[in-house]
Enzyme design. Structure first.
Site, PDB file in Angstrom:
ATOM      1  CG  ASP A 286      41.229   3.735   4.246  1.00 46.51           C
ATOM      2  OD1 ASP A 286      41.342   2.951   3.387  1.00 46.51           O
ATOM      3  OD2 ASP A 286      40.706   4.424   4.572  1.00 46.51           O
TER       4      ASP A 286
ATOM      5  CG  ASP B 250      40.539   0.958  -1.168  1.00 45.58           C
ATOM      6  OD1 ASP B 250      39.920   1.344  -0.481  1.00 45.58           O
ATOM      7  OD2 ASP B 250      40.283   0.248  -2.222  1.00 45.58           O
TER       8      ASP B 250
END
Length: 273
Positions: free
Chosen positions: A213, A215
């Site tokens: 991902d 952040d």
């Protein structure tokens, strides 16, 4: 238990999570007692790429240990007691750099500790033991991982700083932006104290980071969710598992890096397994 007969039970250790529980052949489960309590689960020892490998599930098989409660000292001590001298630490991380999107493989060369309250040394009493940690990862392990990834056509980010936060919550946007402003590129919850404890036991340790991902401070939207992390990790676990197999096969049988000598000349307050 340190050996099976006159030979170590294993030479290479893997500390991993979901998707690694059944990647060894001819598994024997070994219960290891340590001065720091039991490891996350019994150690699975088996064959991988012609090498004897010991696997410990970092969070436990039922994922019962959140990052700040993992028995890191017991895990590393147990691996060394079985004969392990080289450790691979595959893990899921977030990216603090827009260019490193989900699915990116990174092999960091630096680490920044932003945890609190974790037991992070074997030498808390009895003597002042100060290990060198300027370069927290094994240079041979890193080189082997980078070369193996390139050979499999998975071009890695071959350097960078992994900042480790306490967890189990994800960062605020302000925290994330501050981490990025320091020049740190990856963020996780388990890479410390794993790396320093390996160093204190004179083990080689290499982190293999899968970006799951961007952040919270890097991307607009709702921020990081566990659902997103697990989805991306699941999409890439086969590739990561194949890479670990390639690295295990390629790691040298003789250690010529500085890691084995980090404790030379020190009078330790305990006897290492």
């Amino acid at each position: 238990m340190a050996t099976s007969g006159s030979q170590p039970a294993a030479e290479i250790g893997v500390i991993g999570g979901s998707g690694f529980y059944s990647f060894l052949d001819d598994i024997e489960e070994i219960q290891v007692d340590t001065p720091y309590g039991p490891p996350s689960d019994p150690i699975a020892v088996g064959e991988l790429a012609g090498r004897r490998v010991a696997f410990v599930p970092r969070h436990g098989r039922d994922h019962r240990f959140p990052p700040h409660q993992i028995p890191y000292r017991a895990n590393l001590w147990a691996l060394r007691s079985l004969g392990v001298r080289q450790v691979l630490g595959p893990c899921a991380v977030g990216s603090l750099t827009p260019g490193y999107g989900p699915g990116t493989l990174a092999v960091p060369d630096q680490l920044a500790d932003r945890t609190s309250g974790r037991a992070q040394t074997f030498y808390g009493e009895g003597a002042a033991i100060h290990v060198s940690f300027a370069d927290p990862y094994c240079p041979t392990g890193r080189r082997t991982a980078i070369e193996s990834a390139r050979a499999s056509a998975w071009e890695p980010v071959d350097r960078g700083t992994l900042v480790v936060i306490e967890g189990p919550r994800f960062s605020t946007r302000a925290e994330s932006r501050w981490f990025a402003s320091q020049g740190w590129t990856l963020i996780g919850m388990t890479g410390h104290p794993e790396a320093v404890l390996a160093r204190e036991l004179a083990l080689c340790y290499t982190s293999l980071c899968l970006v799951t991902d961007l952040d919270a401070g890097i991307e607009e939207g709702d921020g990081v969710t566990m659902e997103e992390v697990l989805r991306v990790f699941g999409q890439n676990i086969g590739r990561l598992r194949a890479l670990v197999t390639d690295v295990v096969k390629a790691l040298p049988t003789e250690r010529t890096c500085p890691c084995p000598n980090v404790l030379d000349g020190m009078k330790l307050p305990l006897e290492l397994p």
